[in-house]
Design a protein around this motif. Structure first.
Motif, PDB file in Angstrom:
ATOM      1  N   TYR A 113      -7.061  -6.018  -5.185  1.00  0.00           N
ATOM      2  CA  TYR A 113      -7.395  -4.685  -4.337  1.00  0.00           C
ATOM      3  C   TYR A 113      -8.261  -5.015  -3.225  1.00  0.00           C
ATOM      4  O   TYR A 113      -9.208  -5.684  -3.189  1.00  0.00           O
TER       5      TYR A 113
ATOM      6  N   ASN B  25       0.957  -1.059  -0.057  1.00  0.00           N
ATOM      7  CA  ASN B  25      -0.028  -0.050  -0.056  1.00  0.00           C
ATOM      8  C   ASN B  25       0.825   1.102  -0.096  1.00  0.00           C
ATOM      9  O   ASN B  25       2.340   1.271  -0.244  1.00  0.00           O
TER      10      ASN B  25
ATOM     11  N   HIS C   9      -5.539   1.117   1.547  1.00  0.00           N
ATOM     12  CA  HIS C   9      -5.828   0.780   0.138  1.00  0.00           C
ATOM     13  C   HIS C   9      -4.507  -0.207   0.013  1.00  0.00           C
ATOM     14  O   HIS C   9      -3.394   0.107  -0.082  1.00  0.00           O
TER      15      HIS C   9
ATOM     16  N   TYR D 157      -9.543  -2.911   0.455  1.00  0.00           N
ATOM     17  CA  TYR D 157      -9.900  -1.549   1.432  1.00  0.00           C
ATOM     18  C   TYR D 157     -10.038  -2.302   2.734  1.00  0.00           C
ATOM     19  O   TYR D 157     -11.068  -2.888   2.982  1.00  0.00           O
TER      20      TYR D 157
END
Length: 142
Positions: A110, A31, A121, A112
């Motif tokens: 990806y 990240n 992220h 979150y």
């Protein structure tokens, strides 16, 4: 995520009129602040492509490594998928996690995570190896 719900879902997956699968995976990622490594196992069933993933992610924070466990429910219908779950630290604090990815046996990811200590992220590359009874479910014939 409630452990009882995950166990009931797992029992439903194994006993349903479908083919169960197990898929180990290894992920590397980053990240904006940290590098991480994850190992995970997904249990699900075909042809629905729903699964439960449990894993361990280790972040490199400054000069130390920080471990988080995670548990996700996911849906991976083709070469793209989505999931929602929880990341859990050593103090049992839970953080909501949303994930998505694109690929087949190796895919870009990806996620979150609502944890400001490790960065929100996360981007990665994961390799997986789904294992199932080919005689019960053949993707070419359904």
């Amino acid at each position: 995520m409630d452990k009882g719900f995950a166990i009931i879902l797992l029992i439903g997956i194994v006993t349903a009129d479908s083919t169960p699968y197990i898929s180990p995976g290894l992920q590397i990622g980053t990240n904006s602040e940290n590098f991480f490594i994850s190992v995970q196992t997904t249990v699900g069933h075909l042809p629905s492509n729903f699964g439960i993933t449990t894993g361990l992610r280790i972040y490199r924070l400054e000069k130390a490594w920080k471990k988080y466990r995670y548990l996700d429910l996911q849906f991976w219908p083709a070469i793209m998928g989505i999931g929602i779950g929880k990341m859990i630290d050593d103090d049992e604090n839970m953080y909501t996690r949303f994930k998505t990815g694109y690929g087949i046996l190796g895919y870009l990811t990806y996620d979150y995570c609502k944890n400001p200590k490790i960065g929100n992220h996360n981007f990665g590359l994961i390799g997986v190896l789904p294992i199932w009874d080919w005689n019960r479910y053949n993707p070419e014939t359904g």
